[in-house]
Scaffold this motif. Structure first.
Motif, mmCIF file in Angstrom:
data_model
loop_
_atom_site.group_PDB
_atom_site.id
_atom_site.type_symbol
_atom_site.label_atom_id
_atom_site.label_comp_id
_atom_site.label_asym_id
_atom_site.label_seq_id
_atom_site.Cartn_x
_atom_site.Cartn_y
_atom_site.Cartn_z
ATOM 1 N N LEU A 118 1.948 11.046 2.668
ATOM 2 C CA LEU A 118 2.115 10.262 1.450
ATOM 3 C C LEU A 118 1.419 8.925 1.643
ATOM 4 N N VAL A 119 0.673 8.518 0.629
ATOM 5 C CA VAL A 119 0.204 7.135 0.574
ATOM 6 C C VAL A 119 1.327 6.390 -0.149
ATOM 7 N N ILE A 120 2.033 5.526 0.567
ATOM 8 C CA ILE A 120 3.284 4.979 0.014
ATOM 9 C C ILE A 120 3.114 3.589 -0.596
ATOM 10 N N GLY A 121 1.933 3.035 -0.586
ATOM 11 C CA GLY A 121 1.761 1.720 -1.205
ATOM 12 C C GLY A 121 0.513 1.055 -0.652
ATOM 13 N N VAL A 122 0.441 -0.261 -0.960
ATOM 14 C CA VAL A 122 1.347 -0.994 -1.813
ATOM 15 C C VAL A 122 0.754 -1.047 -3.214
ATOM 16 N N HIS A 123 1.615 -1.373 -4.160
ATOM 17 C CA HIS A 123 1.150 -1.551 -5.520
ATOM 18 C C HIS A 123 0.020 -2.595 -5.537
ATOM 19 N N LYS A 124 -1.112 -2.201 -6.083
ATOM 20 C CA LYS A 124 -2.308 -3.053 -6.160
ATOM 21 C C LYS A 124 -2.912 -3.355 -4.794
ATOM 22 N N GLY A 125 -2.663 -2.464 -3.855
ATOM 23 C CA GLY A 125 -3.187 -2.670 -2.515
ATOM 24 C C GLY A 125 -4.340 -1.746 -2.163
ATOM 25 N N GLY A 126 -4.969 -1.157 -3.159
ATOM 26 C CA GLY A 126 -6.087 -0.253 -2.877
ATOM 27 C C GLY A 126 -5.634 1.176 -2.628
ATOM 28 N N SER A 127 -4.418 1.508 -3.089
ATOM 29 C CA SER A 127 -3.890 2.848 -2.803
ATOM 30 C C SER A 127 -4.669 3.943 -3.529
ATOM 31 N N ALA A 203 6.387 14.581 7.746
ATOM 32 C CA ALA A 203 5.263 13.978 7.024
ATOM 33 C C ALA A 203 4.832 12.670 7.673
ATOM 34 N N LYS A 204 3.593 12.313 7.392
ATOM 35 C CA LYS A 204 3.078 11.021 7.843
ATOM 36 C C LYS A 204 2.824 10.134 6.615
ATOM 37 N N PHE A 205 2.808 8.850 6.868
ATOM 38 C CA PHE A 205 2.768 7.893 5.770
ATOM 39 C C PHE A 205 1.676 6.859 6.004
ATOM 40 N N VAL A 206 0.892 6.644 4.971
ATOM 41 C CA VAL A 206 -0.170 5.646 5.061
ATOM 42 C C VAL A 206 0.133 4.565 4.043
ATOM 43 N N VAL A 207 0.052 3.321 4.482
ATOM 44 C CA VAL A 207 0.286 2.233 3.539
ATOM 45 C C VAL A 207 -0.871 1.254 3.606
ATOM 46 N N SER A 208 -1.468 1.063 2.443
ATOM 47 C CA SER A 208 -2.576 0.122 2.331
ATOM 48 C C SER A 208 -2.028 -1.189 1.776
ATOM 49 N N MET A 209 -2.124 -2.236 2.582
ATOM 50 C CA MET A 209 -1.617 -3.547 2.157
ATOM 51 C C MET A 209 -2.797 -4.462 1.863
ATOM 52 N N ARG A 210 -2.504 -5.502 1.146
ATOM 53 C CA ARG A 210 -3.574 -6.394 0.720
ATOM 54 C C ARG A 210 -3.071 -7.827 0.806
ATOM 55 N N ASN A 211 -3.994 -8.771 0.973
ATOM 56 C CA ASN A 211 -3.584 -10.170 0.975
ATOM 57 C C ASN A 211 -2.514 -10.375 -0.110
ATOM 58 N N PRO A 212 -1.336 -10.868 0.267
ATOM 59 C CA PRO A 212 -0.211 -10.918 -0.683
ATOM 60 C C PRO A 212 -0.509 -11.709 -1.953
ATOM 61 N N VAL A 213 -1.293 -12.777 -1.826
ATOM 62 C CA VAL A 213 -1.610 -13.577 -3.011
ATOM 63 C C VAL A 213 -2.476 -12.749 -3.961
ATOM 64 N N GLU A 214 -3.492 -12.097 -3.415
ATOM 65 C CA GLU A 214 -4.390 -11.297 -4.262
ATOM 66 C C GLU A 214 -3.643 -10.128 -4.897
ATOM 67 N N ARG A 215 -2.698 -9.576 -4.152
ATOM 68 C CA ARG A 215 -1.907 -8.485 -4.710
ATOM 69 C C ARG A 215 -1.096 -8.974 -5.905
ATOM 70 N N PHE A 216 -0.517 -10.170 -5.757
ATOM 71 C CA PHE A 216 0.260 -10.758 -6.866
ATOM 72 C C PHE A 216 -0.632 -10.965 -8.088
ATOM 73 N N VAL A 217 -1.816 -11.529 -7.849
ATOM 74 C CA VAL A 217 -2.742 -11.804 -8.957
ATOM 75 C C VAL A 217 -3.135 -10.501 -9.655
ATOM 76 N N SER A 218 -3.429 -9.498 -8.852
ATOM 77 C CA SER A 218 -3.828 -8.207 -9.416
ATOM 78 C C SER A 218 -2.701 -7.626 -10.269
ATOM 79 N N GLN A 219 -1.483 -7.768 -9.799
ATOM 80 C CA GLN A 219 -0.345 -7.267 -10.582
ATOM 81 C C GLN A 219 -0.215 -8.043 -11.884
#
Ligand SMILES: Nc1ncnc2c1ncn2[C@@H]1O[C@H](COP(=O)(O)OS(=O)(=O)O)[C@@H](OP(=O)(O)O)[C@H]1O
Length: 441
Positions: A118-127, A203-219
């Motif tokens: 599962l790609v579990i996140g993050v929202h607006k993190g390039g998932s 199962a294995k889990f992949v999480v793509s995270m992004r600079n938190p500020v940029e993620r906020f802006v994207s949201q």
């Protein structure tokens, strides 16, 4: 994100539809992928009519979870690169069609297999990009849509694991083929790690995270576009921050209490102290001594009042508040709390952390690391050469509204959290640490 806000009805997903229409470019195979016969997924924790109570009763301590993914039957050798019948030649999967981007997954096959990853996140993190890249691998098959949200949508969750399986390719005959979905809300959901660790013990889990500020802006821009928020970026920030700070200031929570949905009874604060590198944690918090690490609970039964927050109380209160407001736009960028919650139910060896900026900068190298983590053969040169701009997913950073966000005001809020994340990565994710570029810097 497609349908990431579970209250959004299908017909109110213009971005999703635009994405689907704009990206309906690639070719064949998807329909073929939806067909096939059932798979060997040794899910000893058999769950039919799933509900939280039932999932809780089969939730395992992390040490008991097996680490193997998709074992091959003794007589089933994975094909080599040269002999591989599934190696794509001049055809690429056609998952970028309308179905892929539909909120409600439709056209379910008769039977399928449980997902291997599962790609579990993050929202607006390039998932979306990450999921798209993965689908270019000849041994990976898409779900009926990228985001199923099965474990976080109470309506679909009630339909049971059999319903969930129908969203996936049947890999029984070709156990070297993996299938998976990508619901970016799983990483921040309090119930998802409890339910998923019980339902998908391998199962294995992949999480793509992004600079938190940029993620906020994207949201923010994404919500603006979908009319989920109508005011300025500054007011979105203030509203989100006030929600957390009101909790910190006024709520006077019972500091001994975990979220009711979390059966192991640990609080985010005690889990952070249990999992993060103690020296880096102390450094981040500006403390010499945090006191003894609290013991893990012996039982996975819900044990209220199990952990205390006696030391460093303000941090403890903050983690309590962030936990309760996990949908809050700032809390969504506090990855450290989301990850420690997962670590309570899934060992770190089954979780791969990606930083979106690193993935964008060197996509092929990142993809090869993911292939290795998932125990796939390396991506072929052909597969690597077909990565497309279409994999970006919805893009908001060029929207003028993104420029209206005062990133310098937001950044200080994440400094401590980024340092805490570094302390967690240092202690639990040695592979990620090799490529880690701290957002705290
Ligand atoms: N290659 C590459 N380079 C730069 N940026 C990229 C790339 N791929 C995806 N993206 C950006 O990722 C953002 C979308 O993230 P998600 O797909 O996770 O969004 S969602 O949660 O599924 O809606 C979205 O960010 P914003 O444009 O800031 O909104 C995409 O533009």
């Amino acid at each position: 994100m497609v349908g990431e806000e579970t209250t959004m009805p299908t017909q109110e997903a213009p971005t999703a539809r635009r994405k689907g229409a704009a990206l309906a470019a690639a070719t064949l195979l998807a329909a073929t992928f939806m067909l096939g016969a059932g798979m060997t997924f040794n899910n000893s924790a058999r769950i039919n009519a799933l509900d939280l109570e039932e999932a809780d009763s089969v939730a395992r301590p992390i040490n008991e979870s097996p680490l193997v993914v998709t074992p091959l039957e003794p007589d089933q050798e994975a094909p080599t690169q040269e002999s591989d019948p599934l190696r794509t030649q001049d055809v690429l999967p056609n998952f970028y069609n309308d179905t892929f981007f539909t909120y409600e997954c439709s056209r379910l096959p008769k039977q399928g297999s449980l997902p291997n990853f599962l790609v579990i996140g993050v929202h607006k993190g390039g998932s979306t990009a990450l999921y798209g890249y993965l689908m270019q691998h000849g041994h990976v098959r898409p779900a009926t849509c990228k985001e199923i949200h099965f474990f976080t949508n109470e309506e679909t969750y009630k339909r049971g694991i059999g319903y969930y399986k129908k969203h996936f390719h049947d890999t029984k005959a070709t156990p070297w083929v993996l299938t998976g979905e990508g619901s970016p809300d799983y990483v921040r959901s309090p119930v998802a790690p409890v339910r998923i660790s019980a339902a998908l013990p391998r199962a294995k889990f992949v999480v793509s995270m992004r600079n938190p500020v940029e993620r906020f802006v994207s949201q923010y821009v994404g919500f603006l576009e979908r009319n989920l928020y109508l005011d300025s970026c500054a007011s979105y920030w203030t509203m989100s921050r006030d929600e957390i700070e009101t909790c910190e200031r006024d709520y006077k929570p019972d500091l001994h209490q975990s979220l009711p949905s979390e059966p192991d009874g640990m609080t985010a604060w005690s889990a952070l102290r249990a999992f993060a590198d103690p020296a880096l944690l102390a450094q981040a918090l500006g403390e010499a001594d945090l006191g003894p690490v609290p013991p893990r609970p012996k039982s996975t039964k819900l044990t209220r009042h199990h952990q205390t927050c006696a030391t460093n109380e303000p941090q403890c209160v903050r983690r309590y508040c962030l936990g309760h407001f996990h949908d809050n736009a700032i809390a969504r960028s506090i990855y450290v709390d989301q990850l420690v919650r997962w670590l309570r139910f899934v060992p770190p060896s089954r979780i791969m952390l990606i930083q979106a900026e690193v993935m964008y900068k060197d996509t092929p190298a990142t993809l090869q690391r993911i292939a290795s983590f998932l125990e796939l053969r390396p991506f072929s040169a052909f597969e690597l050469s077909h990565f497309s701009e279409a994999f970006r997913g919805s893009s908001h950073h060029t929207d003028p509204a993104a420029a209206s966000c005062d990133r310098e005001t937001f950044a200080p809020y994440f400094v401590l959290e980024n340092n805490l994340l570094d302390a967690l990565v240092a202690a639990q994710f040695p592979a990620a640490r090799l490529h880690w570029v701290s957002w705290a810097a």
